[in-house]
Design an enzyme around this catalytic site. Structure first.
Site, PDB file in Angstrom:
ATOM      1  N   SER A 144      58.380  95.381  45.594  1.00 22.63           N
ATOM      2  CA  SER A 144      57.636  94.115  45.507  1.00 22.63           C
ATOM      3  C   SER A 144      56.641  94.170  44.355  1.00 22.63           C
ATOM      4  O   SER A 144      56.312  95.252  43.862  1.00 22.63           O
ATOM      5  CB  SER A 144      56.880  93.911  46.824  1.00 22.63           C
ATOM      6  OG  SER A 144      55.831  92.964  46.674  1.00 22.63           O
ATOM      7  N   TYR A 157      51.074  95.119  53.713  1.00 24.43           N
ATOM      8  CA  TYR A 157      52.303  94.933  52.941  1.00 24.43           C
ATOM      9  C   TYR A 157      52.224  95.700  51.625  1.00 24.43           C
ATOM     10  O   TYR A 157      53.164  96.401  51.244  1.00 24.43           O
ATOM     11  CB  TYR A 157      52.494  93.432  52.687  1.00 24.43           C
ATOM     12  CG  TYR A 157      53.758  93.030  52.015  1.00 24.43           C
ATOM     13  CD1 TYR A 157      53.788  92.769  50.642  1.00 24.43           C
ATOM     14  CD2 TYR A 157      54.933  92.857  52.734  1.00 24.43           C
ATOM     15  CE1 TYR A 157      54.955  92.364  50.018  1.00 24.43           C
ATOM     16  CE2 TYR A 157      56.110  92.448  52.108  1.00 24.43           C
ATOM     17  CZ  TYR A 157      56.108  92.194  50.754  1.00 24.43           C
ATOM     18  OH  TYR A 157      57.267  91.794  50.118  1.00 24.43           O
TER      19      TYR A 157
HETATM   20  P1  NAP Z   1      62.939  87.140  54.960  1.00 24.06           P
HETATM   21  O1  NAP Z   1      63.514  85.849  54.534  1.00 24.06           O
HETATM   22  O2  NAP Z   1      61.732  87.158  55.856  1.00 24.06           O
HETATM   23  O3  NAP Z   1      64.097  88.048  55.616  1.00 24.06           O
HETATM   24  C1  NAP Z   1      63.738  89.306  56.088  1.00 24.06           C
HETATM   25  C2  NAP Z   1      64.920  89.802  56.883  1.00 24.06           C
HETATM   26  O4  NAP Z   1      64.599  91.081  57.437  1.00 24.06           O
HETATM   27  C3  NAP Z   1      65.261  88.885  58.053  1.00 24.06           C
HETATM   28  O5  NAP Z   1      66.655  88.791  58.206  1.00 24.06           O
HETATM   29  C4  NAP Z   1      64.644  89.613  59.224  1.00 24.06           C
HETATM   30  O6  NAP Z   1      65.276  89.362  60.448  1.00 24.06           O
HETATM   31  C5  NAP Z   1      64.921  91.050  58.833  1.00 24.06           C
HETATM   32  N1  NAP Z   1      64.091  91.975  59.608  1.00 24.06           N
HETATM   33  C6  NAP Z   1      62.756  91.949  59.776  1.00 24.06           C
HETATM   34  N2  NAP Z   1      62.386  92.958  60.566  1.00 24.06           N
HETATM   35  C7  NAP Z   1      63.505  93.641  60.918  1.00 24.06           C
HETATM   36  C8  NAP Z   1      63.779  94.786  61.731  1.00 24.06           C
HETATM   37  N3  NAP Z   1      62.806  95.440  62.361  1.00 24.06           N
HETATM   38  N4  NAP Z   1      65.060  95.189  61.871  1.00 24.06           N
HETATM   39  C9  NAP Z   1      66.076  94.514  61.263  1.00 24.06           C
HETATM   40  N5  NAP Z   1      65.883  93.424  60.473  1.00 24.06           N
HETATM   41  C10 NAP Z   1      64.610  93.001  60.318  1.00 24.06           C
HETATM   42  O7  NAP Z   1      62.526  87.985  53.689  1.00 24.06           O
HETATM   43  P2  NAP Z   1      63.040  87.909  52.185  1.00 24.06           P
HETATM   44  O8  NAP Z   1      62.130  87.041  51.404  1.00 24.06           O
HETATM   45  O9  NAP Z   1      64.524  87.687  52.161  1.00 24.06           O
HETATM   46  O10 NAP Z   1      62.702  89.410  51.763  1.00 24.06           O
HETATM   47  C11 NAP Z   1      63.648  90.440  51.931  1.00 24.06           C
HETATM   48  C12 NAP Z   1      62.989  91.682  51.370  1.00 24.06           C
HETATM   49  O11 NAP Z   1      62.506  91.409  50.049  1.00 24.06           O
HETATM   50  C13 NAP Z   1      61.770  92.132  52.172  1.00 24.06           C
HETATM   51  O12 NAP Z   1      61.701  93.545  52.173  1.00 24.06           O
HETATM   52  C14 NAP Z   1      60.595  91.560  51.366  1.00 24.06           C
HETATM   53  O13 NAP Z   1      59.407  92.308  51.569  1.00 24.06           O
HETATM   54  C15 NAP Z   1      61.109  91.726  49.984  1.00 24.06           C
HETATM   55  N6  NAP Z   1      60.509  90.865  48.965  1.00 24.06           N
HETATM   56  C16 NAP Z   1      60.508  89.508  49.114  1.00 24.06           C
HETATM   57  C17 NAP Z   1      59.967  88.735  48.076  1.00 24.06           C
HETATM   58  C18 NAP Z   1      59.920  87.228  48.138  1.00 24.06           C
HETATM   59  O14 NAP Z   1      59.199  86.650  47.304  1.00 24.06           O
HETATM   60  N7  NAP Z   1      60.615  86.583  49.055  1.00 24.06           N
HETATM   61  C19 NAP Z   1      59.469  89.333  46.934  1.00 24.06           C
HETATM   62  C20 NAP Z   1      59.461  90.738  46.858  1.00 24.06           C
HETATM   63  C21 NAP Z   1      60.005  91.480  47.879  1.00 24.06           C
HETATM   64  P3  NAP Z   1      64.570  88.327  61.472  1.00 24.06           P
HETATM   65  O15 NAP Z   1      64.726  86.967  60.883  1.00 24.06           O
HETATM   66  O16 NAP Z   1      65.311  88.521  62.762  1.00 24.06           O
HETATM   67  O17 NAP Z   1      63.111  88.739  61.576  1.00 24.06           O
HETATM   68  C1  GCO Z   2      52.580  87.218  49.144  1.00 23.31           C
HETATM   69  C2  GCO Z   2      54.068  87.189  48.952  1.00 23.31           C
HETATM   70  C3  GCO Z   2      54.533  88.382  48.146  1.00 23.31           C
HETATM   71  C4  GCO Z   2      56.023  88.325  47.975  1.00 23.31           C
HETATM   72  C5  GCO Z   2      56.521  89.481  47.196  1.00 23.31           C
HETATM   73  C6  GCO Z   2      56.019  89.489  45.797  1.00 23.31           C
HETATM   74  O1  GCO Z   2      52.100  86.832  50.222  1.00 23.31           O
HETATM   75  O2  GCO Z   2      51.910  87.626  48.179  1.00 23.31           O
HETATM   76  O3  GCO Z   2      54.728  87.157  50.213  1.00 23.31           O
HETATM   77  O4  GCO Z   2      54.153  89.555  48.800  1.00 23.31           O
HETATM   78  O5  GCO Z   2      56.656  88.357  49.195  1.00 23.31           O
HETATM   79  O6  GCO Z   2      56.345  90.689  47.831  1.00 23.31           O
HETATM   80  O7  GCO Z   2      56.729  90.500  45.099  1.00 23.31           O
END
Ligand code: NAP
Ligand code: GCO
Length: 264
Positions: A144, A157
């Protein structure tokens, strides 16, 4: 010719019913891989299976809480029985709790660390032995911006994602000699359910202040989409990246390079 193909590979993407994990798994399938994914609840696994089927992908879905070592061991055994040894692991499952640190309960902090840092350790530990036995593999940890930066309300986080960057480097260091490459992808701000609260329209119909803030901090002047992550993920999962190890590839539109647009 550089090989980005994933033909004949088995990929496990955690938490991939939707969001970033779903997009990455879809890209892997388009590159030829067989897909396994998990979610905590059967109804979400079923929803994910339907979404994969709509894209013509015959994915295998499993119910598994990645923080539970017993469930993870059973997940890996089931995937290996159904599809064969896991060649590619993406530790994607993650949660965030946006709470000012002094108001955050220790249990809430622990929950975020458990999913975002302990679980990638647990799942990687479960998969590495068979990768060693099979001559190597690829592990991709979804890091992230918060692997590098802090901001208000995301202490747990950021601690988790900073730790995940170092876990990535340590797996690369400890298992590189077995032809295992462990790298991270650091998405910028991506439009998914996880960031929906930061983009929702205000009662007066205006954009969320954070929405405008991120666009001003991003040289690409936009939020990322899950499609932006597909190519980097296929690269790190393919033999094209066999000498890339311990690296976090930031896919952030340039946020980390930019001081931010000056106020007009
Ligand atoms: P999301 O839409 O919240 O999806 C997260 C997924 O992880 C969901 O399917 C959730 O299932 C699953 N999950 C959560 N806890 C779990 C557990 N204990 N066991 C199994 N599955 C679990 O998140 P996203 O935005 O796609 O993000 C995916 C990854 O990218 C995460 O690691 C997040 O930190 C990272 N990320 C996101 C962003 C962003 O801007 N979106 C940026 C940087 C990094 P449930 O729905 O059942 O909870
Ligand atoms: C926040 C956002 C970020 C993104 C991502 C950025 O609240 O700042 O959720 O944490 O999820 O991780 O890279």
């Amino acid at each position: 010719m550089v090989n980005f193909s994933l033909e004949g590979k088995v990929a496990l993407v955690t938490g991939a019913s939707y969001g970033i994990g779903f997009a990455i798994a879809t890209a892997f399938a388009e590159a030829g891989a067989r897909i396994a994914f998990n979610d905590i609840r059967q109804e979400l696994v079923d929803k994910g299976l339907a979404s994969y089927r709509e894209k013509g992908i015959d994915a295998k879905g499993y119910v598994c809480d990645v923080t539970r070592e017993d469930q993870v061991r059973a997940l890996v055994a089931a995937v290996e029985k159904d599809l064969g040894p896991i060649n590619i692991l993406v530790n994607n499952a993650g949660i965030i709790k946006r709470i000012p640190m002094t108001e955050m309960k220790a249990e809430e902090f622990r929950q975020v660390i458990d999913v975002d840092l302990n679980a990638p350790f647990i799942v990687s530990k479960a998969v590495i032995p068979s990768m060693i036995k099979n001559g190597g593999g690829k592990i991709i940890n979804i890091c992230s911006m918060m692997s590098e930066l802090g901001r208000e309300t995301v202490s747990a986080y950021a601690a988790a994602k900073g730790g995940l960057k170092m876990l990535t480097r340590n797996i690369a260091s400890e298992y590189g000699e077995y032809n295992i490459q462990c790298n991270g992808i650091g998405p910028g701000y991506i439009a998914t359910p996880q960031t929906a609260p930061l983009r929702e329209r205000q009662p007066d119909g205006s954009r969320h202040p954070f929405d405008a803030f991120i666009v001003a901090k991003t040289p690409a002047a936009r939020w990322g989409t899950t499609d932006d992550l597909k190519g980097p993920a296929v690269f790190l999962a393919s033999s094209a990246s066999d000498f890339v190890n311990g690296h976090v590839l930031y896919v952030d539109g340039g946020i980390l390079a930019y001081i931010g647009k000056q106020p007009q």
